[in-house]
Write a protein that holds these residues in place. Structure first.
Motif, PDB file in Angstrom:
ATOM      1  N   MET A  32       7.955  10.781  11.354  1.00  0.00           N
ATOM      2  CA  MET A  32       7.660   9.473  10.709  1.00  0.00           C
ATOM      3  C   MET A  32       6.375   9.192   9.964  1.00  0.00           C
ATOM      4  SD  MET A  32       9.445   6.886  13.813  1.00  0.00           S
ATOM      5  CE  MET A  32       8.964   5.455  12.729  1.00  0.00           C
ATOM      6  N   ILE A  33       5.458   9.796  10.592  1.00  0.00           N
ATOM      7  CA  ILE A  33       3.934   9.751  10.104  1.00  0.00           C
ATOM      8  C   ILE A  33       3.858  10.078   8.572  1.00  0.00           C
ATOM      9  CG2 ILE A  33       1.536  10.357  10.201  1.00  0.00           C
ATOM     10  CD1 ILE A  33       2.314   8.358  12.156  1.00  0.00           C
ATOM     11  N   MET A  34       4.776  11.347   8.522  1.00  0.00           N
ATOM     12  CA  MET A  34       4.547  11.830   6.957  1.00  0.00           C
ATOM     13  C   MET A  34       5.644  10.960   6.195  1.00  0.00           C
ATOM     14  SD  MET A  34       3.131  14.941   7.412  1.00  0.00           S
ATOM     15  CE  MET A  34       1.958  13.815   8.505  1.00  0.00           C
ATOM     16  N   SER A  35       6.457  10.538   6.753  1.00  0.00           N
ATOM     17  CA  SER A  35       7.367   9.696   5.690  1.00  0.00           C
ATOM     18  C   SER A  35       6.707   8.322   5.433  1.00  0.00           C
ATOM     19  CB  SER A  35       8.621   9.030   6.347  1.00  0.00           C
ATOM     20  OG  SER A  35       9.459  10.269   6.795  1.00  0.00           O
ATOM     21  N   GLY A  36       5.853   7.773   6.503  1.00  0.00           N
ATOM     22  CA  GLY A  36       4.998   6.755   6.169  1.00  0.00           C
ATOM     23  C   GLY A  36       3.807   6.791   5.183  1.00  0.00           C
ATOM     24  N   LEU A  37       3.121   8.044   5.262  1.00  0.00           N
ATOM     25  CA  LEU A  37       2.319   8.542   4.196  1.00  0.00           C
ATOM     26  C   LEU A  37       2.929   8.487   2.819  1.00  0.00           C
ATOM     27  CD1 LEU A  37       0.398  11.556   6.025  1.00  0.00           C
ATOM     28  CD2 LEU A  37      -0.698   9.358   5.114  1.00  0.00           C
ATOM     29  N   THR A  38       3.916   9.032   2.759  1.00  0.00           N
ATOM     30  CA  THR A  38       4.852   9.037   1.352  1.00  0.00           C
ATOM     31  C   THR A  38       5.038   7.833   1.098  1.00  0.00           C
ATOM     32  OG1 THR A  38       5.699  11.312   2.073  1.00  0.00           O
ATOM     33  CG2 THR A  38       6.653  10.132   0.178  1.00  0.00           C
ATOM     34  N   ALA A  39       5.423   7.050   1.908  1.00  0.00           N
ATOM     35  CA  ALA A  39       5.743   5.558   1.348  1.00  0.00           C
ATOM     36  C   ALA A  39       4.405   4.704   0.960  1.00  0.00           C
ATOM     37  CB  ALA A  39       6.591   4.883   2.678  1.00  0.00           C
ATOM     38  N   SER A  40       3.601   5.037   1.539  1.00  0.00           N
ATOM     39  CA  SER A  40       2.213   4.506   1.241  1.00  0.00           C
ATOM     40  C   SER A  40       1.791   4.523  -0.201  1.00  0.00           C
ATOM     41  CB  SER A  40       1.229   4.567   2.161  1.00  0.00           C
ATOM     42  OG  SER A  40       0.648   6.180   2.278  1.00  0.00           O
ATOM     43  N   PHE A  41       1.808   5.878  -0.600  1.00  0.00           N
ATOM     44  CA  PHE A  41       1.714   6.523  -2.031  1.00  0.00           C
ATOM     45  C   PHE A  41       2.388   5.329  -3.161  1.00  0.00           C
ATOM     46  CE2 PHE A  41       0.972  11.119  -0.455  1.00  0.00           C
ATOM     47  CZ  PHE A  41      -0.093  10.707   0.027  1.00  0.00           C
ATOM     48  N   HIS A  42       3.744   5.308  -2.984  1.00  0.00           N
ATOM     49  CA  HIS A  42       4.488   4.338  -3.870  1.00  0.00           C
ATOM     50  C   HIS A  42       3.881   2.903  -3.621  1.00  0.00           C
ATOM     51  CE1 HIS A  42       7.977   2.027  -4.987  1.00  0.00           C
ATOM     52  NE2 HIS A  42       7.989   2.977  -5.988  1.00  0.00           N
ATOM     53  N   ASN A  43       3.857   2.475  -2.541  1.00  0.00           N
ATOM     54  CA  ASN A  43       3.726   1.263  -2.032  1.00  0.00           C
ATOM     55  C   ASN A  43       2.327   0.634  -2.627  1.00  0.00           C
ATOM     56  OD1 ASN A  43       6.082   0.830  -0.757  1.00  0.00           O
ATOM     57  ND2 ASN A  43       5.206   1.081   1.210  1.00  0.00           N
ATOM     58  N   GLU A  44       1.439   1.199  -2.513  1.00  0.00           N
ATOM     59  CA  GLU A  44      -0.116   1.080  -3.029  1.00  0.00           C
ATOM     60  C   GLU A  44      -0.077   1.006  -4.414  1.00  0.00           C
ATOM     61  OE1 GLU A  44      -3.163   3.731  -1.668  1.00  0.00           O
ATOM     62  OE2 GLU A  44      -2.239   5.556  -2.949  1.00  0.00           O
ATOM     63  N   ALA A  45       0.626   1.821  -5.157  1.00  0.00           N
ATOM     64  CA  ALA A  45       0.833   1.831  -6.743  1.00  0.00           C
ATOM     65  C   ALA A  45       1.750   0.691  -7.163  1.00  0.00           C
ATOM     66  CB  ALA A  45       1.496   3.043  -7.405  1.00  0.00           C
ATOM     67  N   ALA A  46       2.806   0.468  -6.465  1.00  0.00           N
ATOM     68  CA  ALA A  46       3.497  -0.875  -6.716  1.00  0.00           C
ATOM     69  C   ALA A  46       2.625  -2.028  -6.596  1.00  0.00           C
ATOM     70  CB  ALA A  46       4.632  -0.773  -5.913  1.00  0.00           C
ATOM     71  N   ARG A  47       1.708  -2.111  -5.411  1.00  0.00           N
ATOM     72  CA  ARG A  47       1.065  -3.464  -5.393  1.00  0.00           C
ATOM     73  C   ARG A  47       0.104  -3.514  -6.459  1.00  0.00           C
ATOM     74  NH1 ARG A  47       1.533  -2.144   0.245  1.00  0.00           N
ATOM     75  NH2 ARG A  47      -0.398  -0.738   0.198  1.00  0.00           N
ATOM     76  N   ILE A 231       4.095  17.198   1.835  1.00  0.00           N
ATOM     77  CA  ILE A 231       4.406  16.343   2.871  1.00  0.00           C
ATOM     78  C   ILE A 231       5.947  16.474   3.037  1.00  0.00           C
ATOM     79  CG2 ILE A 231       4.600  14.072   3.776  1.00  0.00           C
ATOM     80  CD1 ILE A 231       1.836  13.333   2.306  1.00  0.00           C
ATOM     81  N   ALA A 232       6.847  16.287   2.325  1.00  0.00           N
ATOM     82  CA  ALA A 232       8.125  16.417   2.280  1.00  0.00           C
ATOM     83  C   ALA A 232       8.604  17.614   2.980  1.00  0.00           C
ATOM     84  CB  ALA A 232       8.924  16.123   1.034  1.00  0.00           C
ATOM     85  N   LEU A 233       8.169  18.903   2.511  1.00  0.00           N
ATOM     86  CA  LEU A 233       8.427  20.008   3.125  1.00  0.00           C
ATOM     87  C   LEU A 233       7.821  19.940   4.702  1.00  0.00           C
ATOM     88  CD1 LEU A 233       9.179  22.998   2.975  1.00  0.00           C
ATOM     89  CD2 LEU A 233       6.726  23.737   2.258  1.00  0.00           C
ATOM     90  N   VAL A 234       6.759  19.475   5.011  1.00  0.00           N
ATOM     91  CA  VAL A 234       6.054  19.528   6.480  1.00  0.00           C
ATOM     92  C   VAL A 234       6.992  18.743   7.079  1.00  0.00           C
ATOM     93  CG1 VAL A 234       4.406  18.717   7.787  1.00  0.00           C
ATOM     94  CG2 VAL A 234       3.807  19.984   5.637  1.00  0.00           C
ATOM     95  N   ARG A 235       7.506  17.540   6.641  1.00  0.00           N
ATOM     96  CA  ARG A 235       8.541  16.813   7.425  1.00  0.00           C
ATOM     97  C   ARG A 235       9.810  17.577   7.681  1.00  0.00           C
ATOM     98  NH1 ARG A 235       9.847  11.612   3.891  1.00  0.00           N
ATOM     99  NH2 ARG A 235      10.570  13.445   2.861  1.00  0.00           N
ATOM    100  N   THR A 236      10.411  18.187   6.747  1.00  0.00           N
ATOM    101  CA  THR A 236      11.539  18.932   7.015  1.00  0.00           C
ATOM    102  C   THR A 236      11.188  19.984   7.944  1.00  0.00           C
ATOM    103  OG1 THR A 236      12.176  18.605   4.710  1.00  0.00           O
ATOM    104  CG2 THR A 236      13.061  20.690   5.983  1.00  0.00           C
ATOM    105  N   LEU A 237      10.137  20.894   8.016  1.00  0.00           N
ATOM    106  CA  LEU A 237       9.988  21.810   9.001  1.00  0.00           C
ATOM    107  C   LEU A 237       9.715  21.132  10.730  1.00  0.00           C
ATOM    108  CD1 LEU A 237       7.043  23.583   7.093  1.00  0.00           C
ATOM    109  CD2 LEU A 237       9.504  24.436   7.734  1.00  0.00           C
ATOM    110  N   LEU A 238       9.204  19.953  10.289  1.00  0.00           N
ATOM    111  CA  LEU A 238       8.810  19.074  11.856  1.00  0.00           C
ATOM    112  C   LEU A 238      10.517  18.704  12.424  1.00  0.00           C
ATOM    113  CD1 LEU A 238       6.109  16.554  10.985  1.00  0.00           C
ATOM    114  CD2 LEU A 238       5.977  18.579  12.690  1.00  0.00           C
TER     115      LEU A 238
END
Length: 349
Positions: A32-47, A231-238
């Motif tokens: 979840m933390i990995m997904s939250g990190l990825t989401a923050s990349f897009h959200n900060e750019a969108a803001r 991050i997506a690869l690490v999330r899959t491994l998790l």
């Protein structure tokens, strides 16, 4: 009957299953933390793109976008855009990288030069917008308050307001008057990264191209493409590790219950019903692990140095991901149940 037997087995071996629940829950929390990190990349750019308030971004022809280009445009291009049909308002914007000293050590930041009081100047959450040279609107996560002084490339600015705005994995954004941004980064040259346009640009002047806000967001995320893939690869491994945690416990449980399964088969219970019992155990473990993951991720997210944004959608998806992971992990135990011979119940094997 098999569902009741599966639940009774969970109760009898509760310590073992508790270990699986905690282990899988912590691994899913990291996912979840990995997904939250990825989401923050897009959200900060969108803001940050939304704060500009532009319908269209105009940049030099051939430039990837306003946030990554090193090809600047001059005031003649700005004049050409302003005189184009359909343009209601056009303002220059300059995006550079500078060190900011708020408290303590210098911090890498994104310096955005805009026209005070015009399109591009953000409306702050606290304080007042840019009104004159010498003022700055800064990211709210910098440890400063309205009225404090920050140093950008050695030049002092008074914080007039704060707004949540960052780029490139939580690098704070500092907004100043464009003349001062040019003085700091371009020795005063009348150049810009692009032009913010309100309205519909019916014909793009020669040597320029227009980008939609969505394309501008994609440009702001371009430097983080490799990080996002990692991050997506690490999330899959998790997720695979969580499946292994649940699967190892269920497989060990199936081995220990081999004779019990043989008895069930000898008394007329189908192999499918036995496998269903193991699936029920996997589902119970999954839902409890999801609860552990939700609590753990919520507690861990604020402690990460980078921004982690856990959306409601992510919490809703978590039980489904946990269930899928647990069922995949339970496959080995189910296969074991399917091949147990009924004769084993009578000591024939």
């Amino acid at each position: 009957m098999m569902i009741r037997a599966a639940l009774r087995d969970l109760q009898a071996r509760r310590r073992r299953f508790l270990v699986a629940i905690l282990g899988a829950g912590l691994v899913l929390a990291l996912g979840m933390i990995m997904s939250g990190l990825t989401a923050s990349f897009h959200n900060e750019a969108a803001r940050t793109v939304a704060l500009a308030g532009a319908d269209t971004w105009v940049v030099s022809d051939g430039a990837a976008g306003p946030f990554t280009t090193s090809v600047l445009i001059d005031d003649s291009a700005l004049a050409a855009v302003r005189s184009s049909a359909g343009v209601q308002e056009a303002e220059p914007i300059l995006i550079t990288r500078q060190a900011v000293v708020a408290t303590g050590e210098p911090v890498f930041s994104i310096l955005i030069g805009v026209q005070p009081g015009k399109m591009g100047a953000p409306r702050p959450t606290h304080g007042a917008p840019l009104a004159m040279p010498g003022e700055a609107v800064v990211d709210s996560r910098l440890d400063v308050r309205v009225g404090d002084t920050v140093a950008v490339a050695g030049r002092p600015f008074t914080v007039s307001g704060t707004v949540r705005s960052s780029l490139f994995a939580a690098a704070p954004v500092v907004y100043v008057a464009i003349e001062e941004a040019r003085a700091l980064g371009l020795e005063g040259a009348p150049l810009s990264s692009g032009v913010l346009v309100r309205g519909t640009l019916l014909e793009v002047p020669d040597g320029l191209q227009q980008l939609s806000p969505t394309q501008a967001i994609a440009d702001a995320m371009e430097p983080l493409k490799s990080a996002s893939s990692t991050i997506a690869l690490v999330r899959t491994l998790l997720w695979l590790v969580a499946a292994l945690v649940v699967g190892s416990v269920l497989y060990l449980n199936a081995i220990e219950r081999t004779r019990d399964m043989a008895v069930f088969k000898a008394t007329g219970t189908s192999a499918g019903s036995i496998a269903l019992g193991l699936a029920v155990q996997a589902a119970v473990v999954a839902l409890l692990a999801a609860a552990v993951a939700a609590v753990s991720a919520t507690a861990l997210a604020p402690r990460f140095p980078m921004s982690v944004e856990l959306s409601a959608r992510l919490y809703l998806m978590l039980p489904m991901v946990a269930l899928a992971v647990s069922l995949v992990g339970a496959v080995s135990g189910m296969r074991r149940a399917l091949v147990v011979p009924p004769a084993l119940a009578f000591g024939a094997l």
